[in-house]
Enzyme design. Structure first.
Site, PDB file in Angstrom:
ATOM      1  N   ARG A  58       0.842  -1.203   0.000  1.00 34.65           N
ATOM      2  CA  ARG A  58       0.000   0.000   0.000  1.00 34.65           C
ATOM      3  C   ARG A  58       0.876   1.252   0.000  1.00 34.65           C
ATOM      4  NH1 ARG A  58      -1.870   1.893   4.517  1.00 34.65           N
ATOM      5  NH2 ARG A  58      -2.560  -0.073   5.397  1.00 34.65           N
ATOM      6  N   TYR A 111     -11.572  18.190 -16.435  1.00 33.93           N
ATOM      7  CA  TYR A 111     -12.151  16.856 -16.620  1.00 33.93           C
ATOM      8  C   TYR A 111     -13.396  16.706 -15.725  1.00 33.93           C
ATOM      9  CZ  TYR A 111     -12.470  11.773 -16.459  1.00 33.93           C
ATOM     10  OH  TYR A 111     -12.918  10.480 -16.520  1.00 33.93           O
ATOM     11  N   ASP A 183      -2.900  18.982 -14.892  1.00 36.30           N
ATOM     12  CA  ASP A 183      -3.289  17.687 -15.443  1.00 36.30           C
ATOM     13  C   ASP A 183      -2.776  17.641 -16.883  1.00 36.30           C
ATOM     14  OD1 ASP A 183      -4.607  15.561 -16.747  1.00 36.30           O
ATOM     15  OD2 ASP A 183      -6.439  15.784 -15.565  1.00 36.30           O
ATOM     16  N   LYS A 208      -4.915   6.497 -19.858  1.00 39.43           N
ATOM     17  CA  LYS A 208      -5.087   6.978 -21.226  1.00 39.43           C
ATOM     18  C   LYS A 208      -3.824   6.715 -22.052  1.00 39.43           C
ATOM     19  CE  LYS A 208      -8.999   8.341 -19.522  1.00 39.43           C
ATOM     20  NZ  LYS A 208      -9.229   9.690 -19.022  1.00 39.43           N
TER      21      LYS A 208
HETATM   22  C1  LIG Z   1      -9.602  10.175 -17.856  1.00 43.40           C
HETATM   23  C2  LIG Z   1      -9.096  11.434 -17.308  1.00 43.40           C
HETATM   24  C3  LIG Z   1      -8.946  11.609 -15.920  1.00 43.40           C
HETATM   25  C4  LIG Z   1      -9.368  10.557 -14.919  1.00 43.40           C
HETATM   26  O1  LIG Z   1      -8.603   9.400 -15.028  1.00 43.40           O
HETATM   27  P1  LIG Z   1      -9.140   7.936 -14.595  1.00 43.40           P
HETATM   28  O2  LIG Z   1      -7.946   7.082 -14.783  1.00 43.40           O
HETATM   29  O3  LIG Z   1     -10.299   7.606 -15.469  1.00 43.40           O
HETATM   30  O4  LIG Z   1      -9.554   8.046 -13.163  1.00 43.40           O
HETATM   31  C5  LIG Z   1      -8.433  12.812 -15.483  1.00 43.40           C
HETATM   32  N1  LIG Z   1      -8.088  13.799 -16.324  1.00 43.40           N
HETATM   33  C6  LIG Z   1      -8.216  13.664 -17.659  1.00 43.40           C
HETATM   34  C7  LIG Z   1      -7.820  14.787 -18.546  1.00 43.40           C
HETATM   35  C8  LIG Z   1      -8.719  12.484 -18.198  1.00 43.40           C
HETATM   36  O5  LIG Z   1      -8.864  12.370 -19.527  1.00 43.40           O
END
Ligand SMILES: *Cc1c(COP(=O)(O)O)cnc(C)c1O
Length: 392
Positions: A58, A111, A183, A208
């Site tokens: 963890r 997001y 992000d 992604k």
């Molecule tokens: C998909 C996404 C997230 C969230 O990610 P998860 O792995 O689905 O929790 C955050 N920011 C952006 C820009 C995203 O495309």
């Protein structure tokens, strides 16, 4: 390492001794919850942070550490830490810094999940949240100057690929001592490195582009040591840790990240130019197009414009319903950043919770289609779009 031939004992211990596969050319998946010590003094030193090592997954795990090292180097960070999902990385970062009485400034276009944390969760903890018009840099600077503890940015944004100037806004945040978080999911570390532009922390949904194959979920945070450590301390107790199996899958995907992104950058630019010239397409949102509002900023802070775009058909949602099923080389699905092309309407995917009026205020036309370019042959993708548009 078996010490007994008795079945019950052998089933547990036989073959388990040599955990380091000598000569293996990939890092093993360390699916171990805990790590054992023969020397109790050493164990205590590791447990109290006086020596390097692993105790309990963890907190840290060797396979996860290999992934963290990859993003640390790719983002040019001091250190990095991993999470079970991108949203875990985002929410743990926000909750680690934004305690009662603090103020966060961010954008209206973050997001969907992030936006929910800002609007539905943080206010319950007495955190003041100000979301600005995404490309209104003057407004963002003004709000930051009023005093803020954290500036949270995302660029390019979802789904209309708006661009914010990281360097300019990070400079404004520095003046009031705010932590700057970006992000970087859409750009990837191949195309953009927010830390080099003045950000303190960079976040990825590793689900992604980093993983790139739509088969594992994870989140990553990289940046200044003491800041990442603060979030790590929160995450290890909050428990949003990444497991070794998905960490391996993401690290495996990242080995081809540069190859995929170079291809996706090139294909997306070609496709955006093609769509822009098509009479049945009303608007194309891609930062690589000279006509895109944020093109100049994108050019100054990105080395490639990415594989994400969106475009609006000349009409309403009824056209989207006719058009999307005609595409053959896409999965109509919610995710993005995969080897296969993915497409969907924001009103079903990223912005499903909003009303038509709220989407309009964010500049999201009902006829918008988000298109995540895969690594397929670009002529095939262009042909697919061409025949679907022709059939309209
Ligand atoms: C998909 C996404 C997230 C969230 O990610 P998860 O792995 O689905 O929790 C955050 N920011 C952006 C820009 C995203 O495309």
């Amino acid at each position: 390492m078996t010490t007994s031939n008795k079945k019950g004992t052998a089933a547990v211990w036989a073959g388990e001794g040599d955990l380091n596969v000598k000569g293996a050319v990939t890092s093993p998946i360390a699916n171990s919850v805990a790590f054992s010590y023969t020397d109790l003094d050493e164990w205590h030193k590791v447990a109290t942070g006086k020596a390097d090592g692993f105790i309990y997954s963890r907190n840290t795990n060797p396979t996860v550490a290999a992934l963290e090292e990859k993003i640390r180097v790719l983002e040019g960070a001091e250190t990095a830490t991993a999470f079970s999902t991108g949203m875990a990385a985002i929410s743990n970062t926000l909750f680690a810094f934004l305690t009662a009485g603090k103020r966060v400034v961010s954008l209206k276009d973050t997001y969907g999940g992030t936006s929910k944390v800002f609007l539905d969760f943080l206010p319950n903890y007495n955190v003041s949240v100000k979301l600005c018009d995404t490309t209104n840099h003057e407004e963002i600077e003004l709000e930051v100057a009023k005093g803020c503890d954290l500036l949270y940015l995302e660029t390019p944004t979802n789904p209309t690929l708006k661009i914010v100037d990281i360097k300019r806004l990070a400079a404004a945040a520095k003046k009031v001592g705010a932590v700057v978080v970006v992000d970087n999911t859409f750009a990837t570390p191949i195309n953009q490195n927010p830390l080099q532009l003045g950000a303190d922390l960079v976040i990825h949904s590793a689900t992604k582009f980093l993983c790139g194959h739509s088969d594992a979920m994870g989140g990553l945070l990289a940046g200044k040591k003491e800041l990442v450590q603060k979030v790590f301390n929160f995450r290890e107790i909050n428990g949003a840790s990444l497991q070794a199996d998905p960490a391996y899958m993401i690290a495996r995907g990242m080995k081809t990240l540069e190859l995929r992104i170079e291809r996706q950058n090139a294909s997306a630019l070609k496709i955006a130019r093609y769509l822009k010239a098509h009479p049945k397409v009303k608007d194309v949102f891609y930062p690589g197009l000279e006509t895109h509002k944020g093109h100049d900023i994108a050019k100054s802070q990105m080395s490639g414009f990415g594989g994400m775009m969106s475009f609006a058909l000349d009409g309403g949602y009824d056209l989207v319903e006719k058009f999307l099923p005609k595409l053959k080389l896409v999965h109509l699905a919610a995710s993005l950043g995969s080897v296969s092309t993915l497409a969907g309407p924001p009103r079903t995917t990223s912005h499903v919770e909003l009303t038509e009026e709220q989407r309009r205020l964010l500049g999201i036309p009902e006829s918008l289609i988000r298109y995540s370019v895969g690594i397929e042959n670009v002529e095939d993708l262009l042909g697919d779009l061409e025949s679907a548009l022709k059939a309209m």
